[in-house]
Motif scaffolding. Structure first.
Motif, PDB file in Angstrom:
ATOM      1  N   ALA A   1       0.826  -1.206   0.000  1.00  0.00           N
ATOM      2  CA  ALA A   1       0.000   0.000   0.000  1.00  0.00           C
ATOM      3  C   ALA A   1       0.861   1.257   0.000  1.00  0.00           C
ATOM      4  N   ASP A   2       0.404   2.304  -0.701  1.00  0.00           N
ATOM      5  CA  ASP A   2       1.059   3.609  -0.684  1.00  0.00           C
ATOM      6  C   ASP A   2       0.385   4.428   0.410  1.00  0.00           C
ATOM      7  N   LEU A   3       1.070   4.578   1.546  1.00  0.00           N
ATOM      8  CA  LEU A   3       0.457   5.165   2.724  1.00  0.00           C
ATOM      9  C   LEU A   3       0.599   6.678   2.803  1.00  0.00           C
ATOM     10  N   ARG A   4       1.495   7.271   2.035  1.00  0.00           N
ATOM     11  CA  ARG A   4       1.845   8.671   2.217  1.00  0.00           C
ATOM     12  C   ARG A   4       0.674   9.621   2.009  1.00  0.00           C
ATOM     13  N   ALA A   5      -0.253   9.261   1.136  1.00  0.00           N
ATOM     14  CA  ALA A   5      -1.370  10.151   0.831  1.00  0.00           C
ATOM     15  C   ALA A   5      -2.601   9.868   1.692  1.00  0.00           C
ATOM     16  N   LEU A   6      -2.494   8.886   2.574  1.00  0.00           N
ATOM     17  CA  LEU A   6      -3.660   8.497   3.369  1.00  0.00           C
ATOM     18  C   LEU A   6      -3.726   9.252   4.688  1.00  0.00           C
ATOM     19  N   GLN A   7      -4.920   9.332   5.238  1.00  0.00           N
ATOM     20  CA  GLN A   7      -5.144   9.962   6.530  1.00  0.00           C
ATOM     21  C   GLN A   7      -5.263   8.883   7.614  1.00  0.00           C
ATOM     22  N   ALA A   8      -5.127   9.314   8.884  1.00  0.00           N
ATOM     23  CA  ALA A   8      -5.158   8.375  10.001  1.00  0.00           C
ATOM     24  C   ALA A   8      -6.466   7.585  10.041  1.00  0.00           C
ATOM     25  N   GLY A   9      -7.566   8.259   9.729  1.00  0.00           N
ATOM     26  CA  GLY A   9      -8.859   7.587   9.751  1.00  0.00           C
ATOM     27  C   GLY A   9      -8.985   6.504   8.704  1.00  0.00           C
ATOM     28  N   GLN A  10      -8.166   6.610   7.645  1.00  0.00           N
ATOM     29  CA  GLN A  10      -8.237   5.622   6.569  1.00  0.00           C
ATOM     30  C   GLN A  10      -7.384   4.377   6.843  1.00  0.00           C
ATOM     31  N   VAL A  11      -6.408   4.498   7.727  1.00  0.00           N
ATOM     32  CA  VAL A  11      -5.527   3.352   7.985  1.00  0.00           C
ATOM     33  C   VAL A  11      -5.775   2.723   9.357  1.00  0.00           C
ATOM     34  N   MET A  12      -6.574   3.381  10.168  1.00  0.00           N
ATOM     35  CA  MET A  12      -6.759   2.895  11.536  1.00  0.00           C
ATOM     36  C   MET A  12      -7.521   1.578  11.566  1.00  0.00           C
ATOM     37  N   HIS A  13      -7.332   0.861  12.676  1.00  0.00           N
ATOM     38  CA  HIS A  13      -8.115  -0.347  12.958  1.00  0.00           C
ATOM     39  C   HIS A  13      -9.269   0.091  13.847  1.00  0.00           C
ATOM     40  N   ALA A  14     -10.503   0.071  13.293  1.00  0.00           N
ATOM     41  CA  ALA A  14     -11.660   0.576  14.024  1.00  0.00           C
ATOM     42  C   ALA A  14     -12.048  -0.379  15.165  1.00  0.00           C
ATOM     43  N   GLY A  15     -12.767   0.184  16.123  1.00  0.00           N
ATOM     44  CA  GLY A  15     -13.236  -0.624  17.254  1.00  0.00           C
ATOM     45  C   GLY A  15     -12.108  -1.109  18.142  1.00  0.00           C
ATOM     46  N   PRO A  16     -11.268  -0.223  18.637  1.00  0.00           N
ATOM     47  CA  PRO A  16     -10.123  -0.653  19.448  1.00  0.00           C
ATOM     48  C   PRO A  16     -10.551  -1.241  20.789  1.00  0.00           C
ATOM     49  N   ARG A  17      -9.714  -2.096  21.352  1.00  0.00           N
ATOM     50  CA  ARG A  17      -9.974  -2.671  22.669  1.00  0.00           C
ATOM     51  C   ARG A  17      -9.723  -1.615  23.731  1.00  0.00           C
ATOM     52  N   THR A  18     -10.659  -1.478  24.661  1.00  0.00           N
ATOM     53  CA  THR A  18     -10.523  -0.487  25.717  1.00  0.00           C
ATOM     54  C   THR A  18     -10.729  -1.137  27.078  1.00  0.00           C
ATOM     55  N   ILE A  19     -10.298  -0.422  28.102  1.00  0.00           N
ATOM     56  CA  ILE A  19     -10.442  -0.899  29.468  1.00  0.00           C
ATOM     57  C   ILE A  19     -10.557   0.317  30.373  1.00  0.00           C
ATOM     58  N   ALA A  20     -11.181   0.148  31.533  1.00  0.00           N
ATOM     59  CA  ALA A  20     -11.330   1.241  32.498  1.00  0.00           C
ATOM     60  C   ALA A  20     -10.077   1.367  33.349  1.00  0.00           C
ATOM     61  N   ALA A  21      -9.818   2.574  33.828  1.00  0.00           N
ATOM     62  CA  ALA A  21      -8.617   2.814  34.623  1.00  0.00           C
ATOM     63  C   ALA A  21      -8.648   2.076  35.951  1.00  0.00           C
ATOM     64  N   ASP A  22      -9.845   1.821  36.507  1.00  0.00           N
ATOM     65  CA  ASP A  22      -9.928   1.147  37.796  1.00  0.00           C
ATOM     66  C   ASP A  22      -9.991  -0.376  37.664  1.00  0.00           C
TER      67      ASP A  22
END
Length: 334
Positions: free
Chosen positions: A271-292
């Motif tokens: 892939a030619d990444l230089r012209a892409l934006q962060a939203g176009q290359v990101m992995h959607a739905g990231p794993r999250t956790i609470a601080a506590d």
């Protein structure tokens, strides 16, 4: 002319060593099996008395029984029953003052006729301190003075001479463990309670360390907006040194994540990444956790999903931190 003989005894054969070892284990296993079959009302009474104790459990024993007693006291103390060991000989010279009203004495003696222990029995009776005996001498002086007698008798010791305390001390140790397990269950003792008495151990770290204790927060969190260029995304990742960056909306809610692994896979795909934006290359739905949440929970998420970073969000879903597998390793959570 006299010749000096080598006084070194012949080395035992391997099969003889293994036979003795297996015999020892078999004898001790049989002793525990027999003791389990004898358990009944006295065990229940002992547990009930220990639960009703408003003070501490004072464990006493001489010789090998004393060594076992120290371990039993430590096990009780670490599983929710305040306990400590008092040496009977030292008790006769002042340490009996450690025993106070409201305490309970757990006394160990295979024969039940240990002189150093038995000299204390009338004094304990006079103080009104309950006495639970772990003994093989069911008609002994110790048994006669005890409020509850737990039968730890064995048919024979594992020692080939039937002399060295072996099966008898194993029986005492196992009975102490049985008491500790019954007590911790009756008290509703939880893993978190165990961890609080073992803060320096691996379990303590796993159960007492929270995500907020190890996460990176504030300016340490790599984040960009979805319209950020690929170059800006790479600079943010490099500057923060996590090997990942969160892609967030204007309010700071995570939309996705981009990692070193994502970069490698896209490059391998040509892939030619230089012209892409962060939203176009990101992995959607990231794993999250609470601080506590527990840091161990973050480790489980990483293991389950084969990832190395988890985003940390607050109750409103806003990004407040990131935890990397390296952070968990440094904290010795994993």
């Amino acid at each position: 002319m006299l010749h000096h003989r080598d006084a070194t005894p012949p080395s035992p054969q391997a099969d003889a060593l293994l036979r003795l070892a297996r015999d020892t284990l078999a004898i001790e296993a049989q002793a525990l099996h027999d003791m389990a079959a004898r358990l009944g009302a006295p065990f229940v009474q002992a547990v009930q008395r220990m639960l009703a104790t408003t003070g501490r459990v004072i464990v006493m024993g001489m010789g090998k029984s004393g060594h076992v007693g120290r371990k039993i006291a430590a096990t009780l103390a670490s599983t929710g029953t305040p306990a400590f060991f008092v040496h009977p000989a030292e008790a006769s010279h002042g340490d009996l003052g450690m025993v106070a009203p409201g305490d309970l004495v757990l006394a160990l003696s295979n024969s039940g006729e240990s002189s150093e222990l038995n000299v204390l029995l009338p004094l304990l009776r006079r103080q009104g301190v309950p006495l639970v005996a772990l003994t093989g001498g069911l008609q002994s002086s110790l048994a006669q003075h005890a409020d509850v007698v737990l039968d730890c008798s064995v048919q024979r010791e594992a020692c080939p001479l039937n002399l060295a305390p072996t099966a008898s001390t194993t029986a005492q140790l196992a009975m102490g463990d049985a008491l500790a397990v019954a007590l911790l269950d009756a008290r509703g003792f939880r893993p978190e309670d165990f961890a609080r008495s073992h803060p320096g151990g691996a379990l303590g770290r796993r159960l007492l360390t929270h995500v907020r204790d190890v996460m990176r927060a504030g300016d340490q969190v790599p984040r960009v907006l979805p319209q950020a260029g690929f170059g800006a995304l790479m600079r943010e990742m490099s500057a923060k040194g996590v090997g990942a960056a969160a892609i967030v909306d204007e309010q700071g809610r995570p939309l996705g994540i981009f990692t070193d692994g994502d970069l490698r896979r896209r490059i391998e795909a040509g892939a030619d990444l230089r012209a892409l934006q962060a939203g176009q290359v990101m992995h959607a739905g990231p794993r999250t956790i609470a601080a506590d949440a527990l840091a161990a929970d973050a480790a489980q998420i990483m293991e389950r999903h084969a990832i190395t970073s988890v985003l940390v969000t607050d109750a409103q879903g806003l990004l407040v931190g990131i935890v990397h597998i390296g952070d968990l390793m440094r904290a010795k959570v994993i």
